[in-house]
Design an enzyme around this catalytic site. Structure first.
Site, PDB file in Angstrom:
ATOM      1  N   ASN A 154       0.812  -1.218   0.000  1.00 48.64           N
ATOM      2  CA  ASN A 154       0.000   0.000   0.000  1.00 48.64           C
ATOM      3  C   ASN A 154       0.847   1.270   0.000  1.00 48.64           C
ATOM      4  OD1 ASN A 154       0.452  -1.189   2.725  1.00 48.64           O
ATOM      5  ND2 ASN A 154      -0.311   0.798   3.378  1.00 48.64           N
ATOM      6  N   CYS A 328      -1.991   5.335   7.700  1.00 49.04           N
ATOM      7  CA  CYS A 328      -2.271   4.778   9.019  1.00 49.04           C
ATOM      8  C   CYS A 328      -1.128   5.033   9.990  1.00 49.04           C
ATOM      9  CB  CYS A 328      -2.536   3.281   8.922  1.00 49.04           C
ATOM     10  SG  CYS A 328      -3.776   2.913   7.687  1.00 49.04           S
TER      11      CYS A 328
HETATM   12  N1  PMP Z   1      -4.773  -3.277   4.604  1.00 44.52           N
HETATM   13  C1  PMP Z   1      -4.259  -2.374   3.767  1.00 44.52           C
HETATM   14  C2  PMP Z   1      -3.266  -2.806   2.744  1.00 44.52           C
HETATM   15  C3  PMP Z   1      -4.665  -1.028   3.850  1.00 44.52           C
HETATM   16  O1  PMP Z   1      -4.129  -0.113   3.028  1.00 44.52           O
HETATM   17  C4  PMP Z   1      -5.609  -0.664   4.841  1.00 44.52           C
HETATM   18  C5  PMP Z   1      -6.018   0.783   4.992  1.00 44.52           C
HETATM   19  N2  PMP Z   1      -6.708   1.268   3.883  1.00 44.52           N
HETATM   20  C6  PMP Z   1      -6.115  -1.655   5.687  1.00 44.52           C
HETATM   21  C7  PMP Z   1      -5.659  -2.944   5.544  1.00 44.52           C
HETATM   22  C8  PMP Z   1      -7.113  -1.321   6.764  1.00 44.52           C
HETATM   23  O2  PMP Z   1      -8.308  -0.939   6.202  1.00 44.52           O
HETATM   24  P1  PMP Z   1      -9.489  -0.285   7.095  1.00 44.52           P
HETATM   25  O3  PMP Z   1      -8.858   0.910   7.765  1.00 44.52           O
HETATM   26  O4  PMP Z   1     -10.520   0.062   6.099  1.00 44.52           O
HETATM   27  O5  PMP Z   1      -9.944  -1.282   8.059  1.00 44.52           O
END
Ligand code: PMP
Length: 392
Positions: A154, A328
Site C-alpha cells: 500500500n 495509518c
Molecule cells: N490493509 C491495507 C493494505 C490497507 O491499506 C488498509 C487501509 N486502507 C487496511 C488494511 C485497513 O483498512 P481499514 O482501515 O478500512 O480497516
C-alpha cells in the site's frame, strides 16, 4: 490560493465514494431498510440485496458465494483471518509467517498473537519490496499453520509473487492469507488460480463506502469467529448486516468491472509520466518500489536531502494533497517500515513522496504536480543542511 484547483493524489489512503454508488445506496437507508434476519417481506428485500452482493463479490475474485463474509473493514477482515485461523488451528501448530512489509494492521495482529503464545517469523523483502521466495520457504516449519503476505504494497505499490506463495503454501498444507486491499480495482483477482485461501478486501478501495470489508474464506480454511453475537454470516461474523454499504460495494464492483481496463491504462499513463519526468528532471531522485511489478496508480520517490514532511507541507500550501507513506502511520515520526525493509536508512526513508492518482484525476492534475515539484524541492534543498548534490 485563488482559483487554483485543488489536486488530490493520495487515492491509496482514501477514495471518495463514486456518486453512482451513492445513488444506488440511497434506497437502502429508508425504503429498503429491512433486517436480513427478519422473515417478513421487508426482511426478504434485505436478504436479496445481501445475496446479490455476496455473489458479485464472489464472482469478482472467482470464489463461491458461501466463502464470502462481510466485516466492518479490512482491519476486521485481517483480524478475523489471522486470529480466527490461529485459534482454529492451534492444535496443529503455533507458527505463522508474515512479510516485513505488511500493513500496520497485520503487523500489530502478529504482535498480539505473539503475546498469545504464537511464534511469528517475518520474511524479508528485496530492494524493491518483493518477498524472497527462497527465504520464505526456509522459514516454513512442521508447525507452520499460516502464511500472510499482502497482494501488493500500500506504500510503494510493489506486487508480490502471490501465485508462487500460494503454490508453496498449498504443497506444504499451510493456509495462505493475502491482504489484497491495495491492489483492488488495479489487478484481476482469482483466488483459485493464485491458491489464496483467505483474502481481505475493503469496499472503499473500490470507490465504495468506508466501514465495509470482506474476508474470503475457502471452504476447508474456515476460521473461528472473533465477534460473538446473533450468529449472522453463518456464525462467522455476528452483527446486523449494513445492507446499504453491502449494496454499495456491489455497485462499486459493477462499475469497476466495466471500467477497470480503461482506467488502469489511464493510470499507467499517469505513472509513466510521473516517473519518467521526475527521474529525468530532478537531480538525486530515485524510484522506490519495483520498476515493473508495481500497481498502475503508484509512483513513489525518494529525494536526497529532503524531509518528506517538508515536501508534503509545501504541496499542501499549493492545494495539492500527497503523502509520504502509509496514512495509518503518518502521524508518527517513525520512518516507513516498508522503506526500511527495502534497505533504506532512516534519512533516506524520510525523504520520500508517494503519489497515487485515482478515478477522479485529470491529466492536468499530473501536470500541475510536475510543474510545482522542481521549485518546491529546490527551495527545501537550499535550506537543507544535509543536501550535498551528487555530480551527474
Ligand atoms: N490493509 C491495507 C493494505 C490497507 O491499506 C488498509 C487501509 N486502507 C487496511 C488494511 C485497513 O483498512 P481499514 O482501515 O478500512 O480497516
Amino acid at each position: 490560493m485563488g482559483d487554483v484547483k485543488e489536486v488530490y493524489l493520495d487515492y491509496q489512503s482514501s477514495k471518495p465514494v463514486d456518486p453512482r454508488v451513492i445513488d444506488g445506496m440511497l434506497p437502502y437507508f429508508h425504503e429498503r431498510f429491512g433486517n436480513a434476519s427478519a422473515l417478513h417481506h421487508v426482511g426478504d428485500v434485505a436478504t436479496e440485496a445481501l445475496d446479490e452482493s455476496r455473489r458479485a463479490i464472489a464472482d469478482y475474485i472467482n470464489a463461491d458465494h458461501d466463502e464470502i463474509v462481510f466485516t466492518s473493514g479490512a482491519t476486521e477482515a485481517n483480524n478475523l483471518a489471522l486470529i480466527g485461523y490461529a485459534m482454529k488451528s492451534k492444535r496443529k501448530g503455533n507458527h505463522i509467517i508474515i512479510s516485513e512489509v505488511e500493513h500496520i494492521s497485520i503487523r500489530n495482529i502478529a504482535k498480539y498473537l505473539e503475546r498469545q503464545g504464537f511464534e511469528i517469523s517475518r520474511v524479508p523483502v528485496d530492494k524493491y519490496g518483493r518477498v524472497n521466495l527462497r527465504k520464505l520457504e526456509r522459514r516454513i516449519r512442521d508447525d507452520t499453520i499460516l502464511i500472510s503476505v499482502q497482494f501488493a504494497n500500500n506504500e510503494i505499490g510493489t506486487i508480490q509473487p502471490v501465485a508462487e506463495i500460494g503454490t508453496l503454501a498449498e504443497e506444504r498444507g499451510i493456509a495462505f492469507h493475502s491482504d489484497a486491499v491495495a491492489a483492488e480495482g488495479l489487478v484481476s483477482f482469482d483466488v483459485k488460480r493464485d491458491k489464496i485461501h483467505l483474502m481481505s478486501l475493503s469496499s472503499n478501495d473500490l470507490y465504495g463506502p468506508r466501514g465495509l470489508g470482506v474476508l474470503y474464506m475457502k471452504k476447508r480454511y474456515r476460521v473461528n469467529p472473533i465477534l460473538i453475537g446473533g450468529g449472522q454470516e453463518r456464525g462467522l461474523r455476528s452483527g446486523t448486516e449494513d445492507i446499504a454499504s453491502i449494496i454499495g460495494m456491489k455497485l462499486a464492483i459493477d462499475i469497476m468491472k466495466k471500467e477497470m481496463s480503461t482506467e488502469v491504462k489511464r493510470f499507467e499513463g499517469y505513472r509513466k509520466k510521473l516517473i519518467d519526468t521526475v527521474l529525468a528532471e530532478i537531480p538525486d531522485s530515485y524510484l522506490n518500489g519495483h520498476p515493473t511489478e508495481r500497481l498502475a496508480s503508484n509512483a513513489h520517490f525518494r529525494f536526497d536531502g529532503v524531509e518528506g514532511e517538508a515536501l508534503l507541507l509545501s504541496f499542501k500550501d499549493k492545494g495539492i494533497s500527497v503523502s509520504t507513506g502509509s496514512a495509518c502511520t503518518s502521524k508518527t515520526l517513525e520512518p516507513s517500515h516498508t522503506l526500511i525493509a527495502t534497505g533504506l536508512i532512516h534519512e533516506e526513508a524520510h525523504g520520500s513522496l508517494q503519489l497515487t492518482p485515482g478515478r477522479f484525476n485529470e491529466d492536468e492534475d499530473i501536470d500541475r504536480v510536475l510543474e510545482v515539484l522542481p521549485d518546491v524541492l529546490a527551495r527545501i534543498r537550499k535550506m537543507s543542511p544535509i543536501y550535498n548534490p551528487k555530480t551527474r
